[in-house]
Scaffold this motif. Structure first.
Motif, PDB file in Angstrom:
ATOM      1  N   GLY A 270       0.771  -1.232   0.000  1.00 22.40           N
ATOM      2  CA  GLY A 270       0.000   0.000   0.000  1.00 22.40           C
ATOM      3  C   GLY A 270       0.802   1.282   0.000  1.00 22.40           C
ATOM      4  N   ALA A 271       2.141   1.175  -0.064  1.00 17.23           N
ATOM      5  CA  ALA A 271       2.966   2.386  -0.046  1.00 17.23           C
ATOM      6  C   ALA A 271       2.932   3.070  -1.413  1.00 17.23           C
ATOM      7  CB  ALA A 271       4.399   2.034   0.326  1.00 17.23           C
ATOM      8  N   ASP A 272       3.073   4.382  -1.380  1.00 14.45           N
ATOM      9  CA  ASP A 272       3.161   5.182  -2.596  1.00 14.45           C
ATOM     10  C   ASP A 272       4.600   5.682  -2.721  1.00 14.45           C
ATOM     11  OD1 ASP A 272       2.154   6.699  -4.851  1.00 14.45           O
ATOM     12  OD2 ASP A 272       2.406   8.465  -3.598  1.00 14.45           O
ATOM     13  N   ILE A 273       5.207   5.493  -3.892  1.00 16.26           N
ATOM     14  CA  ILE A 273       6.606   5.857  -4.096  1.00 16.26           C
ATOM     15  C   ILE A 273       6.678   7.022  -5.082  1.00 16.26           C
ATOM     16  CG2 ILE A 273       8.865   5.072  -4.887  1.00 16.26           C
ATOM     17  CD1 ILE A 273       7.999   2.216  -4.194  1.00 16.26           C
ATOM     18  N   SER A 274       7.337   8.100  -4.665  1.00 13.94           N
ATOM     19  CA  SER A 274       7.572   9.234  -5.555  1.00 13.94           C
ATOM     20  C   SER A 274       9.067   9.371  -5.782  1.00 13.94           C
ATOM     21  CB  SER A 274       6.990  10.524  -4.960  1.00 13.94           C
ATOM     22  OG  SER A 274       7.620  10.839  -3.733  1.00 13.94           O
ATOM     23  N   ASN A 275       9.493   9.320  -7.036  1.00 13.80           N
ATOM     24  CA  ASN A 275      10.903   9.414  -7.374  1.00 13.80           C
ATOM     25  C   ASN A 275      11.351  10.868  -7.468  1.00 13.80           C
ATOM     26  OD1 ASN A 275      10.934   6.621  -7.613  1.00 13.80           O
ATOM     27  ND2 ASN A 275      10.744   6.634  -9.823  1.00 13.80           N
ATOM     28  N   PHE A 276      12.605  11.104  -7.084  1.00 16.87           N
ATOM     29  CA  PHE A 276      13.215  12.407  -7.306  1.00 16.87           C
ATOM     30  C   PHE A 276      14.673  12.191  -7.690  1.00 16.87           C
ATOM     31  CE2 PHE A 276      14.334  11.494  -2.961  1.00 16.87           C
ATOM     32  CZ  PHE A 276      15.545  12.147  -2.711  1.00 16.87           C
ATOM     33  N   SER A 277      15.255  13.179  -8.375  1.00 16.81           N
ATOM     34  CA  SER A 277      16.616  13.043  -8.893  1.00 16.81           C
ATOM     35  C   SER A 277      17.568  14.022  -8.219  1.00 16.81           C
ATOM     36  CB  SER A 277      16.638  13.286 -10.404  1.00 16.81           C
ATOM     37  OG  SER A 277      17.973  13.364 -10.871  1.00 16.81           O
ATOM     38  N   PRO A 278      18.445  13.520  -7.354  1.00 19.03           N
ATOM     39  CA  PRO A 278      19.470  14.400  -6.794  1.00 19.03           C
ATOM     40  C   PRO A 278      20.374  15.003  -7.865  1.00 19.03           C
ATOM     41  CG  PRO A 278      19.257  12.425  -5.453  1.00 19.03           C
ATOM     42  CD  PRO A 278      18.440  12.203  -6.696  1.00 19.03           C
ATOM     43  N   LEU A 279      20.655  14.260  -8.938  1.00 23.70           N
ATOM     44  CA  LEU A 279      21.520  14.787  -9.990  1.00 23.70           C
ATOM     45  C   LEU A 279      20.862  15.947 -10.737  1.00 23.70           C
ATOM     46  CD1 LEU A 279      23.197  11.624 -11.566  1.00 23.70           C
ATOM     47  CD2 LEU A 279      24.118  13.224  -9.886  1.00 23.70           C
ATOM     48  N   ALA A 280      19.531  15.982 -10.739  1.00 27.46           N
ATOM     49  CA  ALA A 280      18.811  17.109 -11.338  1.00 27.46           C
ATOM     50  C   ALA A 280      18.545  18.202 -10.301  1.00 27.46           C
ATOM     51  CB  ALA A 280      17.503  16.633 -11.957  1.00 27.46           C
ATOM     52  N   ASP A 281      19.203  18.086  -9.150  1.00 25.03           N
ATOM     53  CA  ASP A 281      19.076  19.051  -8.053  1.00 25.03           C
ATOM     54  C   ASP A 281      17.651  19.121  -7.519  1.00 25.03           C
ATOM     55  OD1 ASP A 281      20.178  20.717  -6.192  1.00 25.03           O
ATOM     56  OD2 ASP A 281      20.161  22.516  -7.455  1.00 25.03           O
ATOM     57  N   GLU A 282      16.995  17.967  -7.460  1.00 24.71           N
ATOM     58  CA  GLU A 282      15.646  17.904  -6.898  1.00 24.71           C
ATOM     59  C   GLU A 282      15.702  17.497  -5.436  1.00 24.71           C
ATOM     60  OE1 GLU A 282      13.493  16.517 -11.095  1.00 24.71           O
ATOM     61  OE2 GLU A 282      13.617  15.129  -9.386  1.00 24.71           O
ATOM     62  N   ALA A 283      14.803  18.031  -4.631  1.00 26.40           N
ATOM     63  CA  ALA A 283      14.670  17.680  -3.224  1.00 26.40           C
ATOM     64  C   ALA A 283      13.605  16.595  -3.082  1.00 26.40           C
ATOM     65  CB  ALA A 283      14.294  18.910  -2.416  1.00 26.40           C
ATOM     66  N   PRO A 284      13.613  15.847  -1.980  1.00 22.59           N
ATOM     67  CA  PRO A 284      12.559  14.847  -1.780  1.00 22.59           C
ATOM     68  C   PRO A 284      11.194  15.507  -1.656  1.00 22.59           C
ATOM     69  CG  PRO A 284      13.929  15.061   0.182  1.00 22.59           C
ATOM     70  CD  PRO A 284      14.609  15.820  -0.896  1.00 22.59           C
ATOM     71  N   ASP A 285      10.176  14.786  -2.069  1.00 25.00           N
ATOM     72  CA  ASP A 285       8.795  15.260  -2.016  1.00 25.00           C
ATOM     73  C   ASP A 285       8.446  15.676  -0.583  1.00 25.00           C
ATOM     74  OD1 ASP A 285       6.063  15.632  -2.094  1.00 25.00           O
ATOM     75  OD2 ASP A 285       5.631  13.749  -3.126  1.00 25.00           O
ATOM     76  N   ALA A 286       8.016  16.915  -0.427  1.00 25.56           N
ATOM     77  CA  ALA A 286       7.716  17.440   0.913  1.00 25.56           C
ATOM     78  C   ALA A 286       6.544  16.738   1.564  1.00 25.56           C
ATOM     79  CB  ALA A 286       7.443  18.939   0.824  1.00 25.56           C
ATOM     80  N   SER A 287       5.693  16.061   0.764  1.00 29.47           N
ATOM     81  CA  SER A 287       4.534  15.366   1.333  1.00 29.47           C
ATOM     82  C   SER A 287       4.851  13.940   1.763  1.00 29.47           C
ATOM     83  CB  SER A 287       3.391  15.351   0.319  1.00 29.47           C
ATOM     84  OG  SER A 287       3.700  14.509  -0.784  1.00 29.47           O
ATOM     85  N   ALA A 288       6.061  13.474   1.483  1.00 24.79           N
ATOM     86  CA  ALA A 288       6.443  12.105   1.858  1.00 24.79           C
ATOM     87  C   ALA A 288       6.691  12.021   3.360  1.00 24.79           C
ATOM     88  CB  ALA A 288       7.686  11.673   1.087  1.00 24.79           C
ATOM     89  N   ASP A 289       6.578  10.804   3.889  1.00 27.51           N
ATOM     90  CA  ASP A 289       6.850  10.627   5.316  1.00 27.51           C
ATOM     91  C   ASP A 289       8.172   9.912   5.570  1.00 27.51           C
ATOM     92  OD1 ASP A 289       4.058   8.371   5.246  1.00 27.51           O
ATOM     93  OD2 ASP A 289       6.153   7.864   4.895  1.00 27.51           O
ATOM     94  N   VAL A 290       8.881   9.500   4.494  1.00 21.46           N
ATOM     95  CA  VAL A 290      10.205   8.907   4.631  1.00 21.46           C
ATOM     96  C   VAL A 290      10.957   9.116   3.323  1.00 21.46           C
ATOM     97  CG1 VAL A 290       9.469   6.617   3.842  1.00 21.46           C
ATOM     98  CG2 VAL A 290      11.478   6.818   5.313  1.00 21.46           C
ATOM     99  N   CYS A 291      12.278   9.253   3.421  1.00 21.24           N
ATOM    100  CA  CYS A 291      13.120   9.391   2.228  1.00 21.24           C
ATOM    101  C   CYS A 291      14.125   8.242   2.199  1.00 21.24           C
ATOM    102  CB  CYS A 291      13.850  10.734   2.246  1.00 21.24           C
ATOM    103  SG  CYS A 291      14.945  11.003   0.822  1.00 21.24           S
ATOM    104  N   TRP A 292      14.286   7.634   1.034  1.00 23.54           N
ATOM    105  CA  TRP A 292      15.168   6.472   0.870  1.00 23.54           C
ATOM    106  C   TRP A 292      16.136   6.755  -0.270  1.00 23.54           C
ATOM    107  CZ3 TRP A 292      14.491   1.910   3.844  1.00 23.54           C
ATOM    108  CH2 TRP A 292      15.291   0.827   3.484  1.00 23.54           C
ATOM    109  N   LEU A 293      17.444   6.670   0.040  1.00 16.39           N
ATOM    110  CA  LEU A 293      18.486   6.849  -0.966  1.00 16.39           C
ATOM    111  C   LEU A 293      19.150   5.507  -1.240  1.00 16.39           C
ATOM    112  CD1 LEU A 293      18.101   9.801   0.149  1.00 16.39           C
ATOM    113  CD2 LEU A 293      20.512  10.161  -0.367  1.00 16.39           C
ATOM    114  N   PRO A 294      18.876   4.896  -2.394  1.00 17.35           N
ATOM    115  CA  PRO A 294      19.514   3.611  -2.719  1.00 17.35           C
ATOM    116  C   PRO A 294      20.990   3.803  -3.042  1.00 17.35           C
ATOM    117  CG  PRO A 294      17.619   4.079  -4.150  1.00 17.35           C
ATOM    118  CD  PRO A 294      17.983   5.348  -3.453  1.00 17.35           C
ATOM    119  N   GLY A 295      21.648   2.684  -3.300  1.00 16.38           N
ATOM    120  CA  GLY A 295      23.024   2.735  -3.754  1.00 16.38           C
ATOM    121  C   GLY A 295      23.092   3.075  -5.227  1.00 16.38           C
TER     122      GLY A 295
END
Length: 436
Positions: A270-295
Motif C-alpha cells: 500500500g505504499a506510494d513511491i515518488s521518485n526524485f533526482s538528486p543529480l537534477a538538483d531535486e529535493a525529496p517530495d515534501a509530502s512524503a513521510d520517509v526518504c530512501w536513498l539507494p546505492g
C-alpha cells in the motif's frame, strides 16, 4: 504450462547474461512470453532481462529468502511460456554457511524449482577438458539435472569439433557453439555491467545478440530441454515492510541500485513511491513521510552532488522532522564527505559523520546479516535483516552510533555497522529481506 530452465556456468564472465538475454529475445521474437529471474544478489541484470523480455525481472536468493518467498516471486512466471533463471558466479558457488534456504548458489534454485541447467562453457585454452568440467558439474550434486551445454567463444571449427566429440562421449548434449563476436559484448564497470538504462542502444544490442545466437544455437532443442513447470501457490510472500506510507525515493544514474522485489513489496503493502533526482538538483517530495536513498554510483557524480545545493538543503530540511535512510552509495551521500578516485574531497549532505574514499580502492563483497540496535525505517530494534554488500570505498570515519551488529555469511562480526544520528540512518548493505 511454462517451461523452466536455469542458465549457469562453471564461473563468472563466461557469458551467462549474454546467452540469457539472447534466448529471451529470440523466443520473444517468435511470439513466446518469456519471464526471467536472477539467482543471487546482482541488482543490475534484472533491468537487462526486462529490456529483453518486456516483463519485470526480480532476484531470487536462497541465502536471504525462504522457500515461500522464492515461490511467491517465481509465481509471476505462471502465465509465461518460458521461464529463465540466470545464475550468478559458478553453478555451485555460494557461501560456506547455509542461510535461510541454502547457500545462495544457483544450484539451490535449480534443485528447489526442479528446473534443468543449461551450462555455458567457455573452452578457450582447452578442448577435451571442457567435457570433463561439464561432466563434473553434472555429477556433483544429485538433485541438480543438466540439460546440456552451449559453447561460447569457440576459436575455430576444429576447436569446436574436438570439444563436441568429447562432450558427446560424456553423454552431454551440445545445443550450439558461439564463435567470438565482439559486437555483442556488454560494457563493464567496476561494480559489474553498465546498467541497462544507461545504454541508449540496448535494444539493438540485444537484437543483434539474439540474431547471432539463433544462427548458432538450436533454439527448439533448448526449449525442449526445459522442464514443464506448474507453479505452486506460495503460503507466504517475502517478509518485507515498507519504510513508510509515502516514500520519496532517490532515482537516477547515481542512485539506481535497489532490488525490484523490494519496490514491488512496498507497493503491494500500500505504499506510494515518488521518485526524485538528486543529480537534477531535486529535493525529496515534501509530502512524503520517509526518504530512501539507494546505492548506485555517487562516486562518479560526487562533484555534481556536492554542487546541487537545492538537493542537499532539501534533504537536510526533510531530515529535521522525518526519517531518511541510505544504502551503500546512498549512505555515503548522507555522510560528511566523499573522496573520489582522483583524491578530490567532495562535501556531502552531512546528516551523518561518515567519510568515505575511493582514492585507495578496497573491495567489500558478501552477504550481510544485521541485527538492528536501533530502529530504521520499516524495521524495529532487534530485527534481523539480510542483505548484500558490494563496493570499493574505504571508511575514513564512521563516528556515529552504530545502527546494527553486522555479520558476514560466516558469522564473523564486520566493521561496517551502519550509522544513526537523529532521523538519519544508513547501511553499507542493500536490504533483501527480514528474517521471520
Amino acid at each position: 504450462m511454462p517451461a523452466g530452465l536455469v542458465i549457469s556456468a562453471p564461473a563468472s564472465g563466461v557469458g551467462k547474461t549474454t546467452l540469457t538475454l539472447s534466448l529471451a529475445r529470440a523466443w520473444r521474437n517468435r511470439g513466446l512470453n518469456v519471464q526471467c529471474f536472477k539467482s543471487g544478489p546482482d541488482y543490475i541484470d534484472p533491468a537487462f532481462h526486462a529490456a529483453a523480455t518486456g516483463r519485470a525481472s526480480v532476484n531470487v536468493d536462497s541465502w536471504a529468502m525462504d522457500r515461500g518467498g522464492i515461490a511467491h516471486l517465481v509465481g509471476r512466471g505462471a502465465d509465461a511460456d518460458v521461464v529463465l533463471a540466470e545464475g550468478s558466479m559458478g553453478l555451485f558457488d555460494g557461501v560456506a554457511a547455509r542461510g535461510v534456504s541454502g547457500t545462495g548458489a544457483t544450484a539451490d534454485i535449480a534443485e528447489m524449482l526442479g528446473w534443468p541447467v543449461l551450462l555455458v562453457i567457455d573452452p578457450s585454452g582447452q578442448a577435451q577438458t571442457a567435457a570433463a568440467i561439464a561432466a563434473g558439474l553434472r555429477d556433483y550434486r544429485p538433485g541438480v539435472r543438466l540439460a546440456g551445454v552451449v559453447l561460447n567463444r569457440v576459436a575455430s571449427p576444429r576447436h569446436e569439433d574436438l570439444v563436441r566429440r568429447a562432450l558427446d562421449d560424456a553423454g552431454i548434449a551440445v545445443f550450439g557453439a558461439l564463435p567470438r563476436h565482439a559486437e555483442i559484448s556488454l560494457p563493464k564497470r567496476h561494480l559489474g555491467l553498465v546498467q541497462a538504462e544507461e545504454q541508449a542502444e540496448i535494444g539493438k544490442l540485444i537484437d543483434e545478440a539474439a540474431r547471432f545466437v539463433a544462427e548458432h544455437v538450436d533454439l527448439d532443442a533448448v526449449l525442449q530441454s526445459a522442464a514443464a513447470w506448474a507453479p505452486q501457490p506460495a503460503a507466504n510472500g517475502l517478509n518485507v515492510t515498507p519504510p513508510g506510507q509515502r516514500i520519496a525515493l532517490a532515482r537516477d544514474a547515481a542512485f539506481s541500485f535497489v532490488y525490484p522485489h523490494m519496490l514491488e513489496a512496498w507497493r503491494a503493502a500500500g505504499a506510494d513511491i515518488s521518485n526524485f533526482s538528486p543529480l537534477a538538483d531535486e529535493a525529496p517530495d515534501a509530502s512524503a513521510d520517509v526518504c530512501w536513498l539507494p546505492g548506485g554510483y555517487p562516486e562518479l557524480h560526487a562533484g555534481k552532488i556536492a554542487a546541487n545545493a537545492r538537493f542537499r538543503s532539501g534533504l537536510r530540511a526533510f531530515a529535521e522532522t522525518r526519517p531518511v535512510h541510505g544504502e551503500c552509495g546512498g549512505y555515503m551521500v548522507l555522510g560528511t564527505a566523499l573522496t573520489d578516485a582522483d583524491g578530490v574531497r567532495h562535501e556531502m549532505a552531512g546528516l551523518l559523520g561518515l567519510e568515505t574514499s575511493f582514492a585507495k580502492r578496497r573491495m567489500h563483497l558478501g552477504y550481510r546479516l544485521a541485527e538492528l540496535a536501533a530502529p530504521m525505517p520499516g524495521h524495529r530494534p532487534g530485527a534481523r535483516l539480510r542483505g548484500h554488500e558490494f563496493h570499493y570505498s574505504t571508511i575514513a570515519a564512521q563516528p556515529d552510533t552504530p545502527l546494527a551488529v553486522v555479520h558476514d555469511a560466516t558469522g564473523a562480526v564486520i566493521a561496517e555497522t551502519g550509522s544513526r544520528r537523529g532521523n538519519a540512518t544508513g547501511t553499507f548493505f542493500h536490504l533483501i529481506a527480514e528474517d521471520r
